[in-house]
Enzyme design. Structure first.
Site, PDB file in Angstrom:
ATOM      1  N   LYS A   2      29.556   2.730  61.886  1.00  0.00           N
ATOM      2  CA  LYS A   2      30.358   1.590  61.801  1.00  0.00           C
ATOM      3  C   LYS A   2      31.624   1.771  61.093  1.00  0.00           C
ATOM      4  O   LYS A   2      32.069   2.832  60.678  1.00  0.00           O
ATOM      5  CB  LYS A   2      29.670   0.582  60.880  1.00  0.00           C
TER       6      LYS A   2
HETATM    7  C1  LIG Z   1      24.799  -2.265  63.682  1.00  0.00           C
HETATM    8  C2  LIG Z   1      24.689  -3.724  63.897  1.00  0.00           C
HETATM    9  C3  LIG Z   1      23.648  -4.393  63.310  1.00  0.00           C
HETATM   10  C4  LIG Z   1      22.587  -3.901  62.277  1.00  0.00           C
HETATM   11  O1  LIG Z   1      22.959  -3.059  61.210  1.00  0.00           O
HETATM   12  P1  LIG Z   1      22.090  -1.956  60.441  1.00  0.00           P
HETATM   13  O2  LIG Z   1      22.778  -1.352  59.244  1.00  0.00           O
HETATM   14  O3  LIG Z   1      22.046  -0.855  61.523  1.00  0.00           O
HETATM   15  O4  LIG Z   1      20.859  -2.350  60.375  1.00  0.00           O
HETATM   16  C5  LIG Z   1      23.470  -5.622  63.564  1.00  0.00           C
HETATM   17  N1  LIG Z   1      24.385  -6.300  64.298  1.00  0.00           N
HETATM   18  C6  LIG Z   1      25.344  -5.656  65.027  1.00  0.00           C
HETATM   19  C7  LIG Z   1      26.386  -6.447  65.924  1.00  0.00           C
HETATM   20  C8  LIG Z   1      25.368  -4.472  64.673  1.00  0.00           C
HETATM   21  O5  LIG Z   1      26.361  -3.518  65.350  1.00  0.00           O
END
Ligand SMILES: *Cc1c(COP(=O)(O)O)cnc(C)c1O
Length: 385
Positions: free
Chosen positions: A185
């Site tokens: 991210k």
């Molecule tokens: C990465 C992501 C999540 C989940 O986040 P985690 O930290 O991996 O639990 C939820 N929604 C979207 C759109 C994502 O890209």
């Protein structure tokens, strides 16, 4: 592991992150402490919200947000199908039913407010939006229909830290905003997340259920603020730790610069790919400021996506798909009787989308390499299989 010439994503960790983590370890206090409080304070200030709670991951943030909004058995939560499965699973965890709404168009992958309106029922409790790839949803339309119908708005802003629309940050529009700090991210702590809100009642509830439903916290007791605690509901342990909060604060400082680097790379891609037959690039005229989390393209109808991705792979370029449509996963088909054709726009996007490499340190020459490869590979992908 394959050695990619151009990987899909890469980290931008500097010596400052290493120092912050080492300093935390040396401090002798590694969970539930001042660094987490400070990370939350800084994030709340950055996002322009009253409350921010750091949590174990983005999925935990989404779960807490749905619980705070009061979602439970018998309720429906409207959400997009073109998202990571965690968006919809979070509604399932509470016993609520996710109801999927379509994307707006092949140019705007985000939730179509008109389809959200169509999917409303007396059982609708909330709508969850996702700012796909970091491009803000049409929040004016979503907030207006939500207030007319008395439902909560949850923002899955996992792609969108630093994105903004009309001067307001993504995640700060709805009743609750959720962020992920997973490794790929825009802001990462390895695993981690944040849930934000301007609602004091939601904030109190989130703070409690993040930590077992306890009424006071270890940190308060350590500081001598509290003597004992009560448990008023079955909460979870969704806490983050001091090590990751220290890392997160450094990443937060670098976020705007990294998002700007993603933007210049997006602009470069757009220039190099604009006239390639068989490729269209969404969010051409998207309003507001994107966080440019991903660089998605759409292949023309009838082109062989598998062949395209394999061709790119042969040239050392890693690509991906964001996302397989959530409503058509076996779990959702079985449980809710979903079938193809329910969401024509999202399904068409899901079958034709390819994500190209995007990260702040992606060399500009690599973007040329990717664009040249796409141009060379596409003519061999005429046959759909
Ligand atoms: C990465 C992501 C999540 C989940 O986040 P985690 O930290 O991996 O639990 C939820 N929604 C979207 C759109 C994502 O890209």
């Amino acid at each position: 592991m394959m050695d990619w010439k151009v990987p899909l994503a890469d980290l931008d960790l500097t010596g400052a992150e290493t120092d912050a983590v080492a300093e935390t370890l040396r401090s002798g206090w590694i969970a539930m402490g001042p660094r987490t409080r400070e990370f939350e304070r800084q994030f709340a200030e950055y996002a322009g919200v009253r409350h921010a709670f750091a949590v174990a991951n983005g999925t935990a943030a989404l779960h807490l947000a749905h619980l705070a909004a009061g979602c439970g058995p018998g309720d429906e939560v409207i959400c997009p199908a073109l998202t990571f499965v965690a968006t919809a699973n979070a509604a399932l965890y509470t016993g609520a039913t996710p109801v999927f709404a379509d994307s707006r168009s092949p140019d705007d992958f985000n939730l179509d407010p008109r389809d959200v309106e169509r999917k409303l029922t007396p059982r609708t409790k909330a709508v969850t939006v996702v700012h796909y790839a970091g491009y803000p949803c049409d929040m004016e339309a979503i907030l207006s229909l939500a207030s007319r119908h008395g439902i909560a708005v949850i923002e899955d802003a996992a792609h969108a830290p630093g994105a903004a629309l009309g001067g307001r940050m993504a995640g700060a529009f709805g009743d609750l905003g959720c962020f992920s700090f997973f490794a790929n991210k825009n802001l990462t702590t390895g695993e981690g997340g944040m849930v934000v809100t301007n609602n004091d009642e939601f904030a109190e509830k989130i703070m409690r259920i993040r930590s077992h439903g306890m009424t006071t916290l270890t940190w308060d007791r350590h500081k001598g603020h509290a003597y004992s605690y009560d448990v008023v509901e079955p909460g979870f342990n969704y806490r983050i730790d001091e090590i990751r909060s220290a890392l997160g604060m450094v990443q937060l400082r670098n976020l705007d610069a990294n998002n700007a680097a993603r933007k210049s790379r997006t602009d470069r891609y757009r220039t190099l790919l604009q006239d390639v037959p068989g490729i269209s690039i969404p969010f051409e005229s998207a309003p507001g400021k994107s966080a440019h989390h991903l660089f998605p393209i759409l292949l023309g109808e009838g082109l062989d996506r598998r062949g395209f991705m394999d061709g790119m792979k042969e040239k050392g370029i890693q690509t991906s798909i964001h996302y397989p449509a959530v409503h058509l996963f076996s779990l959702y088909r079985r449980r809710f009787g979903h079938a193809e054709g329910m969401l024509p726009v999202a399904e068409s996007i899901a079958s034709r989308e390819v994500t190209l490499p995007m990260f702040p340190t992606l060399p500009m020459e690599s973007i040329q390499t990717v664009a040249d490869a796409a141009r060379a590979v596409l003519p061999q992908c005429r046959e759909s299989t």
